[in-house]
Write an enzyme that holds these catalytic residues in place. Structure first.
Site, PDB file in Angstrom:
ATOM      1  N   HIS A  35      16.636  41.694   2.293  1.00 55.30           N
ATOM      2  CA  HIS A  35      15.693  40.744   2.874  1.00 55.30           C
ATOM      3  C   HIS A  35      16.054  40.520   4.335  1.00 55.30           C
ATOM      4  CE1 HIS A  35      13.827  38.643  -0.884  1.00 55.30           C
ATOM      5  NE2 HIS A  35      13.905  39.957  -1.015  1.00 55.30           N
ATOM      6  N   TYR A  75      22.529  31.556   7.711  1.00 53.06           N
ATOM      7  CA  TYR A  75      21.982  32.038   6.437  1.00 53.06           C
ATOM      8  C   TYR A  75      22.531  33.420   6.107  1.00 53.06           C
ATOM      9  CZ  TYR A  75      18.523  32.262   2.669  1.00 53.06           C
ATOM     10  OH  TYR A  75      17.909  32.325   1.443  1.00 53.06           O
ATOM     11  N   PRO A 104      22.398  24.377  -3.562  1.00 54.02           N
ATOM     12  CA  PRO A 104      21.992  25.789  -3.485  1.00 54.02           C
ATOM     13  C   PRO A 104      20.992  26.113  -2.383  1.00 54.02           C
ATOM     14  CG  PRO A 104      20.910  24.707  -5.334  1.00 54.02           C
ATOM     15  CD  PRO A 104      21.902  23.722  -4.785  1.00 54.02           C
ATOM     16  N   LYS A 125      24.870  29.434  -0.373  1.00 55.04           N
ATOM     17  CA  LYS A 125      26.243  29.603   0.093  1.00 55.04           C
ATOM     18  C   LYS A 125      27.306  29.620  -1.017  1.00 55.04           C
ATOM     19  CE  LYS A 125      25.344  30.247   4.225  1.00 55.04           C
ATOM     20  NZ  LYS A 125      24.792  31.559   3.995  1.00 55.04           N
ATOM     21  N   TYR A 152      10.546  28.975   1.380  1.00 48.96           N
ATOM     22  CA  TYR A 152      11.043  27.603   1.296  1.00 48.96           C
ATOM     23  C   TYR A 152       9.909  26.678   1.726  1.00 48.96           C
ATOM     24  CZ  TYR A 152      15.894  29.304   1.014  1.00 48.96           C
ATOM     25  OH  TYR A 152      17.062  29.906   0.630  1.00 48.96           O
TER      26      TYR A 152
END
Length: 393
Positions: free
Chosen positions: A72, A387, A295, A299, A201
């Site tokens: 991704h 990220y 979550p 991480k 998200y």
């Protein structure tokens, strides 16, 4: 029985550490309280940072990742009925993440360990760890109906927040910092293809939602729910309808998730904690035994992996040079990365979730922050760097 490194916990942290030590010819024994079937079926994280993938490859256990993992290069943020993509590769110098379920990572590590690694004992219930600051410490455990003792040069606790190893460190010698959040996640696995080729998200007045995946045919989806939620109160139709409402965007009012049978559902609490230090005498803490993150920032697994990578390097350095320098620095080295990840997870969580007590002013602040991430290359680059994963020291 005696070994150089006694590893308590057969999750990804303990198994990866055992693999790294095996490749350096350092002997270890791994004790896991559950049976193999249970360990290989636990549904957990599915996002691997670049550094975690690199570690699996260097350890020789990346066949599954390279065959089935989905690269991704970004994520999509949805808020205020609009969609905004964060391009990881453009913002970080070609870094990305890999979608590959933790259950599959664990299966790969177990298979390799049982072929040519040190002993891996399932249904080995550790009762206590004694002599954390003595030489050698002792691990007392029950296996196949017999009380047994394993002495070690070092003990590594990869057995989670409620595991035995944390209690081997005297309360007077450790401090735990914690935060709880006033909401949880209702997570489902569905036999339905993902609606998008990257994670989505979503911030909405109805609460947070996340669209993830486990494979091209299996979706992993989450809804923000109150802490006291019973999954039985959420029939499948209600879940799908709520997901559609939270992911809705103004440019495509007919946008819908592709629905399918829900194979599992569970409520996941949201909390943060860090225990310091991560070493006491000859006992080391790694993964959830030392820290927990919500979550939202993906991480948890990656922090566990970075802990044991740092620890393996330190143990190898001691074996090669006789110097304990890196072992002595283990806690400080890891905690720098842990606190950065804690902050990033907090940032993602509080920016995207709707606190039940928040005011209209608070909501406007969230939207302002989301607009900044979407429109500022500097803010977007900060999110992308965290990220995809900061360098492992």
């Amino acid at each position: 029985m005696h070994t150089t490194v006694g590893i308590i916990g057969g999750g990804p942290a303990g198994l990866l550490l055992a693999r790294l030590l095996r490749n350096a010819d350092i002997d270890s024994v791994t004790l896991e309280s559950r049976d193999r079937t249970y360990v290989e079926s636990r549904q957990r994280a599915g996002i691997l940072e670049q550094g975690t993938v690199d570690a699996l490859r260097s350890a020789g256990v990346a066949e599954g990742v390279d065959r089935e993992g989905m690269v991704h290069d970004g994520i999509e943020l949805r808020f205020d009925r609009g969609a905004h993509r964060i391009d990881f590769r453009a913002l970080t110098g070609c870094r990305s993440v890999m979608v590959y379920a933790q259950t599959e990572v664990v299966k790969d590590l177990i298979a390799r360990q049982l072929i040519d690694g040190g002993p891996l004992l399932f249904e080995a219930e550790v009762r206590s760890v004694e002599g954390a600051d003595s030489d050698p410490p002792a691990v007392h455990y029950l296996h196949e109906g017999r009380e047994q003792t394993l002495t070690c040069d070092y003990v590594v606790g990869c057995d989670g927040f409620h595991g035995v190893t944390r209690n081997a460190v005297p309360e007077s010698a450790r401090t735990t910092y914690a935060r709880s959040y006033p909401y949880s996640w209702l997570g489902i696995l569905a036999q339905a293809p993902p609606v998008y080729d990257e994670l989505i998200y979503a911030h909405s007045a109805r609460g947070f939602a996340l669209a993830s995946m486990r494979s091209p045919a299996v979706s992993r989806l989450y809804l923000q729910v109150p802490n006291d939620t019973d999954p039985a109160d959420w029939p499948d139709v209600r879940i799908w309808d709520e997901l559609d409402a939270r992911f809705a965007i103004g440019t495509d009012p007919g946008w819908k998730l592709e629905r399918g049978p829900v194979s599992s559902k569970a409520v996941l609490p949201m909390r943060s904690s860090v225990t310091e230090p991560m070493r006491f005498g000859r006992v080391f803490l790694a993964g959830d035994a030392a820290h927990i993150v919500p979550p939202t920032g993906a991480k948890g697994l990656n922090l566990a992996a970075s802990d044991v990578i740092v620890l393996a390097r330190a143990l190898i350095h001691e074996q090669m040079t006789g110097s304990p320098e890196l072992l002595d620095a283990y806690s400080d080295t890891c905690l720098r990365r842990v606190w950065r990840a804690e902050h990033f997870s907090y940032f993602m969580t509080t920016m995207l979730h709707t606190d039940p007590s928040q005011s209209a002013f608070d909501t406007r602040l969230q939207l302002s922050q989301l607009q900044r991430v979407a429109n500022s290359p500097y803010a977007a680059a900060e999110l992308a760097a965290n990220y995809t994963g900061l360098p492992i020291a």
